[in-house]
Design a protein around this motif. Structure first.
Motif, PDB file in Angstrom:
ATOM      1  N   MET A 158       6.881  15.547  -0.699  1.00 15.98           N
ATOM      2  CA  MET A 158       6.774  14.942   0.149  1.00 15.98           C
ATOM      3  C   MET A 158       8.491  15.600   1.155  1.00 15.98           C
ATOM      4  O   MET A 158       8.374  15.247   2.594  1.00 15.98           O
ATOM      5  CB  MET A 158       7.065  13.347  -0.342  1.00 15.98           C
ATOM      6  CG  MET A 158       6.015  13.101  -1.096  1.00 15.98           C
ATOM      7  SD  MET A 158       6.192  11.523  -1.085  1.00 15.98           S
ATOM      8  CE  MET A 158       6.159  10.633   0.179  1.00 15.98           C
ATOM      9  N   VAL A 159       9.560  15.165   1.057  1.00 16.64           N
ATOM     10  CA  VAL A 159      10.555  15.682   1.003  1.00 16.64           C
ATOM     11  C   VAL A 159      10.508  16.703   2.349  1.00 16.64           C
ATOM     12  O   VAL A 159      10.951  17.300   3.187  1.00 16.64           O
ATOM     13  CB  VAL A 159      11.966  16.653   0.131  1.00 16.64           C
ATOM     14  CG1 VAL A 159      13.422  17.125   1.145  1.00 16.64           C
ATOM     15  CG2 VAL A 159      12.251  14.618  -0.708  1.00 16.64           C
ATOM     16  N   ILE A 160      10.204  18.464   1.752  1.00 14.25           N
ATOM     17  CA  ILE A 160       9.447  19.413   2.529  1.00 14.25           C
ATOM     18  C   ILE A 160       8.965  18.975   4.067  1.00 14.25           C
ATOM     19  O   ILE A 160       8.651  19.384   5.072  1.00 14.25           O
ATOM     20  CB  ILE A 160       8.778  20.546   1.732  1.00 14.25           C
ATOM     21  CG1 ILE A 160       9.707  20.794   0.506  1.00 14.25           C
ATOM     22  CG2 ILE A 160       8.372  21.671   2.218  1.00 14.25           C
ATOM     23  CD1 ILE A 160       9.383  21.728  -0.354  1.00 14.25           C
ATOM     24  N   GLN A 161       7.547  18.614   3.662  1.00 19.89           N
ATOM     25  CA  GLN A 161       6.978  17.602   4.817  1.00 19.89           C
ATOM     26  C   GLN A 161       7.476  16.929   5.825  1.00 19.89           C
ATOM     27  O   GLN A 161       7.327  17.439   6.999  1.00 19.89           O
ATOM     28  CB  GLN A 161       5.474  16.936   4.337  1.00 19.89           C
ATOM     29  CG  GLN A 161       4.408  17.713   2.678  1.00 19.89           C
ATOM     30  CD  GLN A 161       3.427  16.934   2.739  1.00 19.89           C
ATOM     31  OE1 GLN A 161       3.714  15.458   2.782  1.00 19.89           O
ATOM     32  NE2 GLN A 161       3.366  17.520   1.630  1.00 19.89           N
ATOM     33  N   LYS A 162       8.951  16.707   5.273  1.00 18.30           N
ATOM     34  CA  LYS A 162       9.172  15.949   6.446  1.00 18.30           C
ATOM     35  C   LYS A 162      10.360  16.668   6.941  1.00 18.30           C
ATOM     36  O   LYS A 162      10.722  16.204   8.195  1.00 18.30           O
ATOM     37  CB  LYS A 162      10.490  14.434   5.422  1.00 18.30           C
ATOM     38  CG  LYS A 162       9.362  12.851   5.116  1.00 18.30           C
ATOM     39  CD  LYS A 162      10.265  12.340   4.015  1.00 18.30           C
ATOM     40  CE  LYS A 162      11.572  11.722   5.255  1.00 18.30           C
ATOM     41  NZ  LYS A 162      12.319  10.735   4.294  1.00 18.30           N
ATOM     42  N   GLY A 163      10.401  17.125   6.777  1.00 15.66           N
ATOM     43  CA  GLY A 163      11.518  18.743   6.440  1.00 15.66           C
ATOM     44  C   GLY A 163      10.245  19.520   8.139  1.00 15.66           C
ATOM     45  O   GLY A 163      10.904  19.548   8.982  1.00 15.66           O
ATOM     46  N   GLU A 164       9.076  19.922   7.817  1.00 13.85           N
ATOM     47  CA  GLU A 164       8.363  20.589   8.721  1.00 13.85           C
ATOM     48  C   GLU A 164       8.557  18.880   9.504  1.00 13.85           C
ATOM     49  O   GLU A 164       8.255  20.030  10.444  1.00 13.85           O
ATOM     50  CB  GLU A 164       7.473  21.020   7.823  1.00 13.85           C
ATOM     51  CG  GLU A 164       7.383  21.821   6.567  1.00 13.85           C
ATOM     52  CD  GLU A 164       6.873  22.408   5.899  1.00 13.85           C
ATOM     53  OE1 GLU A 164       6.842  23.153   5.414  1.00 13.85           O
ATOM     54  OE2 GLU A 164       5.446  21.637   5.725  1.00 13.85           O
ATOM     55  N   LYS A 165       7.764  18.201   9.609  1.00 10.18           N
ATOM     56  CA  LYS A 165       7.630  17.492  10.838  1.00 10.18           C
ATOM     57  C   LYS A 165       8.739  17.351  11.506  1.00 10.18           C
ATOM     58  O   LYS A 165       8.720  17.632  12.793  1.00 10.18           O
ATOM     59  CB  LYS A 165       6.912  15.963  10.331  1.00 10.18           C
ATOM     60  CG  LYS A 165       5.703  16.350   9.600  1.00 10.18           C
ATOM     61  CD  LYS A 165       5.411  14.440   8.807  1.00 10.18           C
ATOM     62  CE  LYS A 165       3.950  14.980   8.048  1.00 10.18           C
ATOM     63  NZ  LYS A 165       3.658  14.108   8.059  1.00 10.18           N
ATOM     64  N   HIS A 166       9.881  16.911  11.355  1.00 11.25           N
ATOM     65  CA  HIS A 166      11.511  17.129  12.048  1.00 11.25           C
ATOM     66  C   HIS A 166      11.373  18.276  12.759  1.00 11.25           C
ATOM     67  O   HIS A 166      11.707  18.412  13.664  1.00 11.25           O
ATOM     68  CB  HIS A 166      11.914  16.973  11.208  1.00 11.25           C
ATOM     69  CG  HIS A 166      12.489  15.472  10.621  1.00 11.25           C
ATOM     70  ND1 HIS A 166      12.436  14.208  11.612  1.00 11.25           N
ATOM     71  CD2 HIS A 166      12.424  14.841   9.642  1.00 11.25           C
ATOM     72  CE1 HIS A 166      13.148  13.476  10.935  1.00 11.25           C
ATOM     73  NE2 HIS A 166      12.300  13.614   9.557  1.00 11.25           N
ATOM     74  N   ARG A 167      10.799  19.272  11.888  1.00 13.04           N
ATOM     75  CA  ARG A 167      11.524  20.981  12.749  1.00 13.04           C
ATOM     76  C   ARG A 167      10.025  20.845  14.234  1.00 13.04           C
ATOM     77  O   ARG A 167      10.060  21.396  15.400  1.00 13.04           O
ATOM     78  CB  ARG A 167      11.174  22.256  11.820  1.00 13.04           C
ATOM     79  CG  ARG A 167      11.385  23.505  12.370  1.00 13.04           C
ATOM     80  CD  ARG A 167      11.676  24.583  11.428  1.00 13.04           C
ATOM     81  NE  ARG A 167      11.175  25.234  12.278  1.00 13.04           N
ATOM     82  CZ  ARG A 167      10.223  26.053  12.484  1.00 13.04           C
ATOM     83  NH1 ARG A 167       8.634  25.761  12.320  1.00 13.04           N
ATOM     84  NH2 ARG A 167      10.324  27.598  13.353  1.00 13.04           N
ATOM     85  N   GLU A 168       8.903  20.723  14.093  1.00 11.76           N
ATOM     86  CA  GLU A 168       8.225  20.339  14.994  1.00 11.76           C
ATOM     87  C   GLU A 168       8.284  19.672  15.786  1.00 11.76           C
ATOM     88  O   GLU A 168       7.545  20.057  16.502  1.00 11.76           O
ATOM     89  CB  GLU A 168       6.482  19.592  14.078  1.00 11.76           C
ATOM     90  CG  GLU A 168       6.146  20.806  13.070  1.00 11.76           C
ATOM     91  CD  GLU A 168       5.113  20.610  12.236  1.00 11.76           C
ATOM     92  OE1 GLU A 168       4.309  19.074  12.093  1.00 11.76           O
ATOM     93  OE2 GLU A 168       4.289  20.561  11.897  1.00 11.76           O
ATOM     94  N   LYS A 169       8.998  18.767  15.622  1.00 12.71           N
ATOM     95  CA  LYS A 169       9.154  17.600  16.659  1.00 12.71           C
ATOM     96  C   LYS A 169      10.778  18.408  16.954  1.00 12.71           C
ATOM     97  O   LYS A 169      11.301  17.728  18.446  1.00 12.71           O
ATOM     98  CB  LYS A 169       9.833  16.211  15.991  1.00 12.71           C
ATOM     99  CG  LYS A 169       8.361  15.126  15.519  1.00 12.71           C
ATOM    100  CD  LYS A 169       9.021  13.953  15.296  1.00 12.71           C
ATOM    101  CE  LYS A 169       7.012  13.852  14.982  1.00 12.71           C
ATOM    102  NZ  LYS A 169       7.688  12.604  14.186  1.00 12.71           N
ATOM    103  N   GLY A 170      11.160  19.091  17.186  1.00 16.72           N
ATOM    104  CA  GLY A 170      12.616  19.954  17.501  1.00 16.72           C
ATOM    105  C   GLY A 170      13.801  19.209  17.069  1.00 16.72           C
ATOM    106  O   GLY A 170      14.570  19.017  17.935  1.00 16.72           O
TER     107      GLY A 170
END
Length: 283
Positions: A110-122
């Motif tokens: 879940m932490v990794i997924q949150k990181g990936e979503k933040h990166r996708e949004k810039g």
């Protein structure tokens, strides 16, 4: 009694294969124990050290084991193991998997997924925070390392990205099929950030691990082109076409090099001015 009757009948191979296909694949936590001596002389005493392992069986019924780290998540190198060895030397720990390991793995993902979503949004600072938190739990987590490395490249922080590159290039798991998309994206971003030597080391490490892929060969050619090593670029384009004769980007690139006289001859045009094909997209 005849010699034949003194031995139990063997199961037909077909029956054994049917039994293997019908049973559920193994996945869970197992443990091993080792006796160690602590102290010297009269103070010597024996202690039992218990080690936990994550065991998973794939569709081909190949078993792999991976040790748990101090945070009780699977981490580090995997190795294959025979079913007979697993049954003989390892003890199942189903309660420990359910109560401890599974919740921690779920939280880590879940932490990794949150990181990936933040990166996708810039949202790169938030992404860095999440990936850093994941790596505090498992410093060899492939997705977290890729995510953090890409975040640093997004910020143009080449030195920090290089630290991640040095870590990833030592991890065989970074080049496995399940991480192919992240692997390709990271390599292309290394090149675009002018980290050409790192990009080539990275791609050729994959090649050394027998990753046979036309997209990989094309991207190696693209990195050699950026280094103005046009002969090596042509060499890897030919490798890409040997793997996939219909690879359109490689055909276009070969035609460009031949048209400009760059395949074997001297430089006649700067790469910046040349309308060459871009990186091959991850597949």
């Amino acid at each position: 009694m005849s010699p034949e009757s003194s031995h139990p009948p063997r199961r037909p191979a077909a029956k054994a294969d049917d039994d293997l296909a019908k049973r559920d694949r193994i996945k869970g936590i197992f443990s091993t124990q080792a006796i160690q001596k602590v102290g010297t002389g009269t103070t010597t005493r024996r202690t039992i050290q218990k080690m936990y392992w994550f065991v998973e069986e794939d569709e081909g019924h190949i078993l792999e084991i991976q040790p748990l780290n101090k945070n009780y998540v699977p981490s580090g190198p995997k190795r294959r193991i025979a079913l007979e060895e697993l049954l003989d030397k390892f003890s199942p720990e189903p309660e420990f998997y359910i109560s401890t390991v599974y919740p921690r793995l779920r939280e880590l993902n879940m932490v990794i997924q949150k990181g990936e979503k933040h990166r996708e949004k810039g949202e790169i600072f938030s992404a860095e925070l999440e990936f850093g938190q994941a790596l505090a739990v498992d410093e060899e987590n492939i997705r977290a390392n890729f995510g953090l490395g890409l975040t640093y490249l997004d910020r143009g922080e080449a030195n920090k990205a290089d630290d991640i590159f040095q870590r990833l290039v030592r991890l065989d798991a970074a080049f496995e099929k399940e991480h192919k998309h992240l692997f390709n994206e990271f390599g292309m971003n290394l090149r675009k950030n002018k980290m050409l030597d790192q990009a080539l080391d990275y791609y050729q490490r994959a090649e050394a691990l027998a990753v046979r892929d036309d997209h990989l060969m094309f991207n190696i050619a693209r990195a050699f082109f950026d280094k103005k090593d046009y002969a090596r670029a042509m060499e890897y384009l030919q490798k890409a076409l040997a793997l996939n004769p219909e690879h359109t980007e490689s055909r276009r690139f070969v035609a460009f090099l031949e048209e400009k006289g760059l395949a074997k001859g001297p430089v006649i045009q700067s790469p910046e001015a040349a309308a060459v094909p871009g990186d091959d997209p991850p597949s």
